[in-house]
Design an enzyme around this catalytic site. Structure first.
Site, PDB file in Angstrom:
ATOM      1  N   SER A   1      -4.193  11.834  -4.075  1.00  0.00           N
ATOM      2  CA  SER A   1      -3.867  10.455  -4.428  1.00  0.00           C
ATOM      3  C   SER A   1      -3.144  10.454  -5.762  1.00  0.00           C
ATOM      4  O   SER A   1      -3.325  11.354  -6.594  1.00  0.00           O
ATOM      5  CB  SER A   1      -5.155   9.643  -4.526  1.00  0.00           C
ATOM      6  OG  SER A   1      -4.926   8.420  -5.189  1.00  0.00           O
TER       7      SER A   1
ATOM      8  N   CYS B   1       0.845  -1.185   0.000  1.00  0.00           N
ATOM      9  CA  CYS B   1       0.000   0.000   0.000  1.00  0.00           C
ATOM     10  C   CYS B   1       0.892   1.250   0.000  1.00  0.00           C
ATOM     11  O   CYS B   1       2.041   1.209   0.433  1.00  0.00           O
ATOM     12  CB  CYS B   1      -0.929  -0.016   1.213  1.00  0.00           C
ATOM     13  SG  CYS B   1      -2.280   1.179   1.123  1.00  0.00           S
TER      14      CYS B   1
END
Length: 565
Positions: free
Chosen positions: A470, A122
């Site tokens: 993001s 992640c």
């Protein structure tokens, strides 16, 4: 035989209890005498990104054992950016990067391990592990766990980003909820990190450009069995480095290597978060490398990879044409990457990637025919961001935007306004007090930016924030504004209706305000009370620096030479 760091845990009469602990773990005399190699991952059930680690960790341990070492498996934390998105939990995402590096330091030095194989999955886990490796500076090899396969929906490849943007489409009536439900079940069909060139895949390529990784592993999809062979090779590489006394991470992470890392980000239209993480990795090596250094490389490196979110293709597509090696070789031949920099194997990047396939012309263009002459990510300067801000250019059709500010004091306030469509074409949505100190934790804004895009307003409005985006964000989105509002940065002085001009082509962002009015507002500004007075976020806010220098929390280049005496 070379003296080992781990000798301090097992040699002599006083170490009898230590050896007893080792025997309790099933180690015999031979295993106790071998180099102790940490193998760290995020195996667990917090996020699909790290659920590829299990079989690869086992293979890495086999590689260590086969090469004459004793592997010692441990795990560290992970905060799923996906599940923490768009609520208070996102404040813990960037903080987790520091916790990961700290935890690796604690285990490697606390137990005097001789080397390290580190897995990331992640987003923040990749830089967190690399930072830990450079901080500890023991022979180390990085392994990315791999991306998920793209899903199929409506006859096309889809990723998790499609589901974020589809929420906005439902809010406008462009998609019904039944269709969204089908997309939800199709967009992420396997374990692995997000399939586009978002933060995880960007930082995986960075790990190769820095020389910290097993070569050409980063774009192999996470579920693919061939990853086991690469993980086994990681064990062999680290054992060779232990035997030879190097190379160690700080031998690899040089200024030229850091520039190589930035070049890969630019060439692939990678995540803006890389401009936060690369300076943080540099900081661990004692190298001053900030947003201005990143900007110089981004400006001189062409965009050659047509990857999502700005482009068409995913990690699997890169793998099928030859992997990250295709991009690195092309950049070496162009002169955008210094091929003389070392890799963890002990070879140079030119030797390691010299036999890679040429660009295919679709997923990766030839350097002589780039998608754009400069990188897919740019750094802006101006009176609204004197220390810099970031915008992703890849896929943008509009490079200049000028409009009135709509000011929000938090991401949540802006999200509610966007959900209600309470904004107008031309607006500049300003989200402040979400920086490293102000958030604290510098939240990502994908929930907001994807809603805007899903409402078909992606380039009709702009969004400016001292928080993060993001890697999946697209549109006229400017983030990482430094200095942030919470410490008195100019973003704190913006009022509703002020005109903001974003000139991505000219690399500027300015508040169109007279110097006198600017000065008056600055004199009247007072800091807000901290949002958190205790706990992890309060401790983080008290220690963290600004985004343009990597949002780091300590002095850098920790010295542990006493192990080598």
């Amino acid at each position: 035989m070379r003296k080992l760091r781990s000798d301090i845990t097992r040699e002599g009469l006083a170490r009898t209890p230590h050896r007893a602990f080792m025997r309790a773990m099933g180690l015999d005399d031979a295993a106790i005498q071998k180099p102790m190699i940490g193998v760290v991952s995020m195996k667990g059930e917090q996020t699909p990104c790290n659920m590829t680690h299990g079989f690869q960790v086992e293979a890495a341990k086999e590689g260590v054992t086969e090469a004459g070492g004793t592997p010692r498996e441990f795990t560290t934390i992970s905060v799923s950016d996906g599940i923490s998105m768009n609520h208070e939990g996102m404040k813990f995402s960037l903080v987790s990067r520091e916790l990961i590096a700290d935890s690796i330091e604690a285990v490697v030095h606390g137990l005097a391990y001789d080397g390290l194989v580190g897995f990331g999955g992640c987003d923040k886990t990749l830089p967190g592990v690399m930072m830990g490796m450079v901080r500890c500076n023991v022979p180390s090899v990085f392994m990315y766990g791999g991306a998920a396969l793209p899903g199929r929906f409506g006859g096309r490849d889809v990723t998790i980003l499609d589901s974020y943007e589809a929420v906005g489409a439902v809010l406008t009536g462009a998609m019904d909820e039944a269709t969204l439900a089908r997309l939800e079940r199709s967009c992420l069909p396997t374990v692995g990190a997000c399939a586009g060139q978002f933060t995880a895949n960007t930082m995986a390529m960075v790990s190769e450009a820095l020389g910290l990784s097993v070569p050409n592993v980063s774009m192999i999809p996470g579920p693919y069995a061939e990853r086991a062979g690469f993980a086994r090779h990681a064990g062999a590489i680290v054992m060779r480095a232990v035997a030879n006394g190097g190379p160690r991470p700080r031998d690899l992470v040089t200024r030229n290597a850091l520039e190589n890392a930035c070049a890969v980000v630019a060439a692939t239209g990678g995540s803006t978060n890389a401009a936060l993480h690369i300076p943080a990795i540099a900081h661990e090596a004692g190298i001053t490398f900030d947003l201005d250094d990143v900007a110089a490389v981004l400006a001189r490196t062409p965009l050659i990879a047509d990857l999502r979110p700005g482009g068409r293709f995913t990690a699997r597509d890169v793998h099928e044409i030859g992997g990250t090696a295709v991009i690195i070789r092309a950049l070496i031949e162009l002169g955008a990457i210094d091929g003389s920099c070392l890799a963890a194997t002990g070879e140079t990047l030119a030797q390691t990637y010299g036999d890679a396939a040429p660009p295919d012309g679709a997923v990766v263009r030839a350097a002589s025919a780039p998608i754009a002459p400069d990188g897919g990510v740019a750094v802006l300067k101006g009176n609204l961001c004197p220390d810099g801000a970031l915008i992703k250019l890849a896929g943008l059709r509009t490079l200049v935007h000028e409009g009135p500010a709509r000011v929000f004091e938090s991401e949540g306030d802006c999200a509610r306004a966007v959900e209600a469509r309470a904004y107008k074409t031309g607006d500049v949505l300003v989200i402040r007090n979400e920086g490293p100190v102000g958030g604290p934790g510098m939240q990502e804004m994908l929930g907001v930016t994807a809603l805007i895009y899903g409402q078909q307003m992606g380039e009709a409005v702009a969004l400016v924030t001292d928080g993060r985006f993001s890697g999946a964000t697209r549109g006229i989105c400017v983030g990482h504004v430094a200095p942030e509002a919470a410490v008195g940065g100019p973003l704190a002085l913006v009022n509703d209706g002020d005109i903001v001009r974003i000139d991505a082509a000219g690399r500027r962002m300015d508040l169109l305000l007279s110097p006198a009015e600017f000065a008056a507002r600055r004199a009247a500004w007072r800091p807000l009370a901290p949002r958190h007075k205790a706990g992890l976020l309060a401790k983080y806010a008290a220690q963290v620096g600004q985004a343009n220098k990597g949002a780091v929390t300590h002095a850098g280049a920790a010295d542990w030479l006493w192990f080598d005496r």
